[in-house]
Design an enzyme around this catalytic site. Structure first.
Site: not given
Length: 197
Positions: A7-12, A21, A58, A82
């Site tokens: 999974r990607h890291g923390q996003s805005e 989404g 992301r 997503e």
């Protein structure tokens, strides 16, 4: 073949408290650090020969950092995006309370896709990736929490409607394997790389 689901890291969106989404947010500074730590761990312990990635920022940013760390081939795939949450994308959680939530798996929010459509999209792309990557010993798929949840359901041949889900933390790693004897889960949602200083 071993398959890393990452999974990607923390996003805005995580710090703005909005529905993500299909809303296309970038990684935060913390998200970039999480991904850098994950990339070093993956490089050292189970480097893939090929990386597939969602085209949303992301995930794309996560995959680029990972590919640069490892020096592996990278392919972007729109079908790894997503869940299409339609009019909910980018809305605050408070504003989203005004939007009717679908009651049945064949229904969707306005301009979105249903749970059945989402799962079928994951079945098709997962099958395609496995076939197109068959010459590799280990690959990675960099995507999103909902995508990974559905890929794991697909991998385990679970029904569309089930009480069981698979959580993935920021930059979380799952390792699964398909071989001549069957399908195996090596580990799920490993985030030890971001717990270490």
């Amino acid at each position: 073949m071993e398959i890393l689901l990452i999974r990607h890291g923390q996003s805005e969106a995580d710090i703005l408290n909005v529905h993500e989404g299909r809303a296309d947010f970038s990684l935060t500074e913390l998200g970039i650090k999480q991904v850098q730590k994950m990339s070093k761990r993956v490089h050292n312990d189970f480097a893939p020969e090929l990386i597939w990635s969602s085209t949303l920022k992301r995930a794309k940013e996560t995959a680029i950092i990972l590919a640069e760390e490892i020096g592996s081939e990278l392919h972007f795939e729109d079908d790894l995006m997503e869940h299409n949450n339609g009019v909910l994308a980018g809305l605050s959680f408070e504003e989203a309370k005004k939007i009717p939530i679908p009651k049945y798996p064949h229904e969707s929010v306005e301009n979105g896709e249903s749970h059945i459509e989402f799962r079928m999209r994951m079945e098709i792309i997962f099958s395609r990736i496995i076939v197109q990557s068959s010459s590799y010993k280990r690959i990675a798929i960099v995507a999103h929490g909902g995508v990974i949840n559905n890929l794991l359901h697909s991998f385990l041949k679970m029904p569309i409607e089930t009480e069981f889900g698979f959580y993935t933390g920021d930059s979380g790693i799952h390792l699964i394997e398909i071989n001549e004897k069957g399908r195996y889960i090596r580990f799920l949602n490993d985030t030890n790389h971001i717990k270490k200083s």
